[in-house]
Design an enzyme around this catalytic site. Structure first.
Site, PDB file in Angstrom:
ATOM      1  N   GLU A  37       0.828  -1.215   0.000  1.00 40.01           N
ATOM      2  CA  GLU A  37       0.000   0.000   0.000  1.00 40.01           C
ATOM      3  C   GLU A  37       0.857   1.257   0.000  1.00 40.01           C
ATOM      4  OE1 GLU A  37      -3.045  -0.067  -0.585  1.00 40.01           O
ATOM      5  OE2 GLU A  37      -3.839  -2.001   0.084  1.00 40.01           O
ATOM      6  N   ASP A  46      -4.714  -9.819  -7.743  1.00 35.06           N
ATOM      7  CA  ASP A  46      -5.055  -8.974  -8.885  1.00 35.06           C
ATOM      8  C   ASP A  46      -3.873  -8.267  -9.548  1.00 35.06           C
ATOM      9  OD1 ASP A  46      -4.808  -7.519  -6.541  1.00 35.06           O
ATOM     10  OD2 ASP A  46      -6.763  -6.557  -6.672  1.00 35.06           O
TER      11      ASP A  46
END
Length: 570
Positions: free
Chosen positions: A173, A312
């Protein structure tokens, strides 16, 4: 001199008057405050370059050299001419929603990570380094809000990465949001202080690779990094360590320091070595044992394969790295990884839902392995909606026409799912009645629906395991990318309906909020959360959907998984 003579001189200015006018304008310009002059780099209170590596590398792989290859064109050749006034109005409407959220963030949460859009407060989520402010920098620039951009950039340039109450952070992140946000803001504005701040952060995050096998863990512990105690994870999300390549490669390109590229290239080599040694060759499981250097789900105890959560962006970055490196990726490494993975995804993960209207659309599902057999699971995720753009981009870059078609069916599938629910928004996770194959006839079977379906949901769905909408961007991301790739005008109307539904379902007194249940009729329940990707990704994609195609051209930029555009080499 008579007044009439004076007026004549002013109406037809001579050289003297022109010179005086220019001098006055220059003086006025000098007296005006220069917003850019306030963007001054301020070093963090701790310098990570002084920390010795416990597991230093013996050699560093250099960045590829030479002129970039002439890659296939990605964007559709849009006709030149006047823009549709409808698109202009829609673009302004998106910008207005962004500005409303941004102004509330400035008023109630400036410097904090996120605005609480229902209560009007703020919260800390990612290190306390103003993630919304950093994440939204390039959106401000793209929307032409340069005054707001420089005000935010001035604050960002003074961030202190050592000033945090966190003992560890998410490497993934922080890389995609903070590092990616800084790099793209520099790529767009050329503001040197932003590259300096990105480099400083990169030096800190580079320490996450200081493990015995040079593969990073999903969490970056400050204490372990300083003491040399770091090890790779033994059951980490596959997408965590494998989705750092774009950001570190762009940092290497901009700074000339190849160590950043070398760090992520070692992860790429791990992918190449393990791709055909998993229970579903070509794909990697949701959890991977990076510590043992094994991608078999047996090592991590996970037999689930997906294009959704935890997996993903691993796949998303394969064609994007090929583009960012200008095709100079060592004998087609990324093309090989992409082709093998997507061949397996088409065989095992994609499914066509049985729908009463007969729509020919696709979704990205999951697969699991039991007793040596691979079984497809027709359950979708909002996170998996990025797959339309993935197939479209891979199809364009690698000349696979079928993949562009698959990408269109995937993008339209998620757009269809938006319109299927009362709120006009699709849920976070759901399951559907699948067709027998991706192609061929798939007539509606009412009896089967009665047996397998959920009568409380729209026809075609068997469950909504997670009915929330989290302001996610993946559906509009694929619709935008396929529009830019194909030029299909109806996608703009589809995007507009999605935008109106999202705003209507999520708007609060201050901004926009995640909602608890997309299946609800009437007023939605807001959960008082607005993650930074709402401004960085979702609203950016909506804005670009109605912008001139030259704005962030896909032939000039690569967008990271947080929608931060990095310039492609020329």
């Amino acid at each position: 001199m008579t007044p009439s003579r004076t007026m004549a001189i002013l109406r037809r200015p001579g050289p003297f008057l022109v010179i005086v006018t220019l001098m006055l304008l220059s003086l006025l310009f000098l007296l005006m405050p220069d917003e850019r002059s306030e963007v001054r780099f301020q070093a963090s209170s701790f310098n990570w370059t002084g920390v010795p590596q416990a597991h230093p590398v013996s050699s560093i792989k250099p960045l590829p050299t030479g002129a970039p290859l002439r890659l296939p064109r990605v964007q559709y050749d849009f006709p030149r001419g006047r823009r549709d006034p409808t698109a202009r109005a829609r673009q302004r409407a998106v910008r207005d929603v962004f500005l409303r959220c941004w102004r509330s963030y400035k008023k109630y949460a400036w410097g904090d990570d996120e605005l609480l859009p229902v209560s009007g407060g703020s919260t800390t989520t990612y290190g306390g380094w103003g993630v919304t402010m950093v994440d939204a920098l390039d959106t401000l620039w793209i929307m032409g809000l340069h005054g707001e951009f420089y005000a935010a950039a001035a604050a960002v340039a003074r961030l202190d990465w050592a000033n945090t109450t966190y003992t560890s952070i998410s490497l993934f992140e922080t890389t995609i949001r903070h590092l990616g946000g800084l790099l793209s803001a520099y790529d767009l504005s050329g503001e040197p202080a932003l590259l300096q701040k990105a480099t400083e952060l990169g030096e800190m995050l580079y320490m996450a690779f200081d493990t015995p096998n040079r593969l990073p863990a999903v969490d970056f512990s400050f204490a372990d990094a300083k003491s040399g105690a770091q090890v790779a994870g033994d059951a980490d999300p596959a997408a965590g360590p494998t989705s750092l390549s774009l950001e570190f490669t762009r940092l290497a390109q901009l700074t000339g320091d190849a160590k950043f590229f070398d760090a992520v290239d070692r992860v790429t080599q791990f992918l190449a070595a393990t791709q055909n040694r998993t229970l579903v060759p070509g794909l990697w499981p949701r959890a991977v044992d990076f510590r043992a250097g094994a991608a078999s789900p047996d090592a991590a105890g996970d037999t689930t394969f997906s294009l959704g959560a935890d997996c993903d962006s691993l796949y998303e970055y394969l064609p994007k790295m090929h583009a960012l490196l200008g095709g100079l990726d060592g004998g087609g490494t990324y093309e090989t990884l992409y082709r093998r993975a997507m061949d397996a995804a088409v065989e095992h993960l994609l499914f066509r839902p049985m729908l009463p209207g007969g729509e020919d659309v696709l979704f990205a599902g999951d697969a699991s392995v039991f007793a040596g057999k691979v079984g497809g699971l027709p359950r979708g995720q909002h996170l998996g909606c990025f797959a339309g753009g993935l197939f479209g981009l891979g199809g364009k870059l690698f000349g696979i026409d079928d993949h562009v078609g698959i990408g269109g069916r995937l993008a339209r599938g998620c757009a269809w799912a938006y319109g299927a629910f009362p709120t006009g928004v699709m849920p976070e996770q759901f399951a559907m009645v699948p067709c027998d194959s991706l192609d061929g006839p798939c007539p509606w079977d009412e009896a089967r629906w009665q047996r397998e379906g959920d009568a409380s949901l729209p026809k075609g769905f068997t469950g909504a395991e997670d009915p929330r909408y989290l302001l996610r961007p993946e559906a509009i991301e694929s619709v935008f990318l396929l529009y830019r790739m194909t030029g299909d005008d109806d996608l703009q109307d589809i995007a507009w309906r999605m935008f109106e539904s999202v705003v209507n379902a999520t708007e609060t007194e201050y901004a926009n909020s995640e909602i608890a249940n997309v299946t609800a009729t009437g007023r939605t329940m807001k959960t008082d959360s607005m993650q930074s990707f709402w401004l960085s990704e979702t609203l950016k994609y909506f804005y670009l959907m109605f912008s001139p195609p030259w704005l962030i051209s896909l032939d000039e930029f690569v967008l990271n998984t947080e929608a931060h555009p990095f310039r492609r080499p020329k």
